[in-house]
Design an enzyme around this catalytic site. Sequence first.
Site, PDB file in Angstrom:
ATOM      1  N   HIS A 111       0.845  -1.197   0.000  1.00 42.67           N
ATOM      2  CA  HIS A 111       0.000   0.000   0.000  1.00 42.67           C
ATOM      3  C   HIS A 111       0.883   1.251   0.000  1.00 42.67           C
ATOM      4  O   HIS A 111       1.961   1.266   0.602  1.00 42.67           O
ATOM      5  CB  HIS A 111      -0.925   0.000   1.216  1.00 42.67           C
ATOM      6  CG  HIS A 111      -1.979   1.067   1.129  1.00 42.67           C
ATOM      7  ND1 HIS A 111      -1.727   2.374   1.442  1.00 42.67           N
ATOM      8  CD2 HIS A 111      -3.267   1.020   0.710  1.00 42.67           C
ATOM      9  CE1 HIS A 111      -2.828   3.099   1.241  1.00 42.67           C
ATOM     10  NE2 HIS A 111      -3.781   2.285   0.795  1.00 42.67           N
ATOM     11  N   GLU A 186      -4.341   2.142  -7.213  1.00 40.07           N
ATOM     12  CA  GLU A 186      -4.630   3.286  -6.352  1.00 40.07           C
ATOM     13  C   GLU A 186      -3.659   4.416  -6.691  1.00 40.07           C
ATOM     14  O   GLU A 186      -2.517   4.434  -6.192  1.00 40.07           O
ATOM     15  CB  GLU A 186      -4.449   2.920  -4.874  1.00 40.07           C
ATOM     16  CG  GLU A 186      -5.325   1.793  -4.399  1.00 40.07           C
ATOM     17  CD  GLU A 186      -5.516   1.833  -2.887  1.00 40.07           C
ATOM     18  OE1 GLU A 186      -6.672   1.933  -2.464  1.00 40.07           O
ATOM     19  OE2 GLU A 186      -4.526   1.803  -2.141  1.00 40.07           O
TER      20      GLU A 186
END
Length: 281
Positions: A111, A186
């Site tokens: 992430h 993302e």
Amino acid sequence: MTECSSADHSGTPEILYIGVSTKMYMGYRDCLDWLARIQHEVDSRPALAAGRVVPFVIPSFPVLPAASGVISGSPLLLGAQNCGWADGPWTGEVSPSLLAELGVSVVEIGHAERRRHFGEDNTMIARKVRAADDAGITPLLCVGEETRNEKSGTGASGAAAFVHQQIDEAVGGDWALASRLMIAYEPVWAIGATEPADAGYVAAVVRSLRTLLAAHSHGAGDALGDPPVIYGGSAKPGLLPALDGVSGLFLGRFAHDSANFGKVLDEALSMTALQEALRGT
Ligand SMILES: O=C[C@H](O)COP(=O)(O)O
């Protein structure tokens, strides 16, 4: 975690994944209360049993054992926000094998917040991806460009090339391993924002990425499936139906209100139902 097929006439992938990470926003009790509300949203949609829309939740590590009990027997999958890459002398880390024991079937790796704040580099990410896969857990590999460039002519293709490179490094060129991932696209600049990235831009990046990924499948004689590619970054209700060809959403803050999670599930169920109607299945 392979899609049955990339897309059909409607552009909707065979399976849509709708997930949410709580990051570090919730305490233990608050998270379990929230999870019960999410569970209610899932239970009140029996159509999810068909498996065309797959929901998942990713709470903090200490919540996992209780969460595993809460969601037992439901279509809701359990994920973890991170993992180590080996058992043994790694103080403070959590191994994929332990996560598997807890019923975790998906683990976030790479992430943007871990890359930025905890110095995770592509070498570490590659080790985690391999370790999770070895433990039978689907790596949810998070990728995305740092800088907003959606207005430039090469914005989408440039972002797709960057993301493709991140995936290549995460799997060490092992495209069979890549076919077992779930990819969360993302764009870093869209995480924690007020609005998601432009839907047309996201669809263009994912389309371009799929073309790059398909070249590896074809190189293997079509033996490999393409991994699902979901979108994350300020995602909220209303976005998914505009994301042609994208395999679902990875929600954050906007699913703290469980009703929003339910709305997105409804949108996903409608999309798969429409696709079935178009195919006459
Ligand atoms: O893990 C989820 C994503 O980073 C998106 O978070 P966000 O919707 O709060 O921007």
